[in-house]
Design a protein around this motif. Structure first.
Motif, PDB file in Angstrom:
ATOM      1  N   UNK A  83       0.820  -1.217   0.000  1.00  0.00           N
ATOM      2  CA  UNK A  83       0.000   0.000   0.000  1.00  0.00           C
ATOM      3  C   UNK A  83       0.855   1.269   0.000  1.00  0.00           C
ATOM      4  N   UNK A  84       2.181   1.103   0.042  1.00  0.00           N
ATOM      5  CA  UNK A  84       3.117   2.232   0.101  1.00  0.00           C
ATOM      6  C   UNK A  84       2.807   3.149   1.284  1.00  0.00           C
ATOM      7  N   UNK A  85       2.559   2.514   2.430  1.00  0.00           N
ATOM      8  CA  UNK A  85       2.321   3.230   3.693  1.00  0.00           C
ATOM      9  C   UNK A  85       3.610   3.122   4.505  1.00  0.00           C
ATOM     10  N   UNK A  86       4.312   4.216   4.655  1.00  0.00           N
ATOM     11  CA  UNK A  86       5.668   4.159   5.197  1.00  0.00           C
ATOM     12  C   UNK A  86       5.800   4.505   6.675  1.00  0.00           C
ATOM     13  N   UNK A  87       5.167   5.580   7.117  1.00  0.00           N
ATOM     14  CA  UNK A  87       5.393   6.069   8.488  1.00  0.00           C
ATOM     15  C   UNK A  87       5.054   5.037   9.568  1.00  0.00           C
ATOM     16  N   UNK A  88       3.913   4.352   9.505  1.00  0.00           N
ATOM     17  CA  UNK A  88       3.621   3.366  10.558  1.00  0.00           C
ATOM     18  C   UNK A  88       4.631   2.214  10.582  1.00  0.00           C
ATOM     19  N   UNK A  89       5.077   1.780   9.396  1.00  0.00           N
ATOM     20  CA  UNK A  89       6.070   0.700   9.369  1.00  0.00           C
ATOM     21  C   UNK A  89       7.401   1.191   9.921  1.00  0.00           C
ATOM     22  N   UNK A  90       7.777   2.413   9.607  1.00  0.00           N
ATOM     23  CA  UNK A  90       9.012   2.980  10.163  1.00  0.00           C
ATOM     24  C   UNK A  90       8.941   3.030  11.683  1.00  0.00           C
ATOM     25  N   UNK A  91       7.792   3.382  12.223  1.00  0.00           N
ATOM     26  CA  UNK A  91       7.613   3.449  13.682  1.00  0.00           C
ATOM     27  C   UNK A  91       7.759   2.053  14.297  1.00  0.00           C
ATOM     28  N   UNK A  92       7.189   1.045  13.652  1.00  0.00           N
ATOM     29  CA  UNK A  92       7.337  -0.337  14.139  1.00  0.00           C
ATOM     30  C   UNK A  92       8.810  -0.715  14.162  1.00  0.00           C
ATOM     31  N   UNK A  93       9.514  -0.439  13.076  1.00  0.00           N
ATOM     32  CA  UNK A  93      10.944  -0.752  13.032  1.00  0.00           C
ATOM     33  C   UNK A  93      11.718   0.036  14.082  1.00  0.00           C
ATOM     34  N   UNK A  94      11.387   1.305  14.251  1.00  0.00           N
ATOM     35  CA  UNK A  94      12.094   2.131  15.249  1.00  0.00           C
ATOM     36  C   UNK A  94      11.923   1.547  16.649  1.00  0.00           C
ATOM     37  N   UNK A  95      10.730   1.060  16.962  1.00  0.00           N
ATOM     38  CA  UNK A  95      10.507   0.431  18.273  1.00  0.00           C
ATOM     39  C   UNK A  95      11.347  -0.834  18.419  1.00  0.00           C
TER      40      UNK A  95
END
Length: 119
Positions: free
Chosen positions: A17-29
């Protein structure tokens, strides 16, 4: 080496879906957990995870090691200026998430949807 395992189904959903910010937050956690375990750098070992690399760089508690940079360098050192690319629709549409700096990613633009679905 300390490993953190992510949820591939969530990654695929956000990637396609090219949704980046939520996935970046998951990775950051997850990277914060790695940081707490003593890691000095973090590496995304799935090319699919690079869908949010730029967003993650901005919020990551650790420096990130790119898996694409050595690929880019290898291609250039071998005299390769253009590389044919197959993958998901997002990977092809973004030319490997705009991570290749010295090499041009070539895709069959007219067939991205068909190739992406079969991939």
């Amino acid at each position: 080496m300390t490993l953190s395992h992510g949820d591939i189904h969530t990654l695929i959903k956000y990637n396609l879906a090219d949704i980046r910010a939520p996935q970046a937050r998951i990775f950051a956690d997850q990277i914060a957990e790695l940081n707490g375990a003593g890691a000095e750098v973090a590496a995304l070992t799935s090319l699919g995870a690079f869908c949010c690399f730029d967003e993650l760089v901005a919020i990551s508690p650790l420096p990130l090691v790119s898996a694409v940079t050595p690929l880019d360098r290898y291609l250039v050192e071998d005299g390769i200026r253009r590389v044919g690319q197959l993958g998901t629709r997002v990977v092809m549409r973004t030319r490997l998430y705009r991570q290749l700096e010295q090499t041009e990613a070539m895709v069959l633009d007219a067939e991205i949807e068909t190739l992406g679905k079969s991939y």
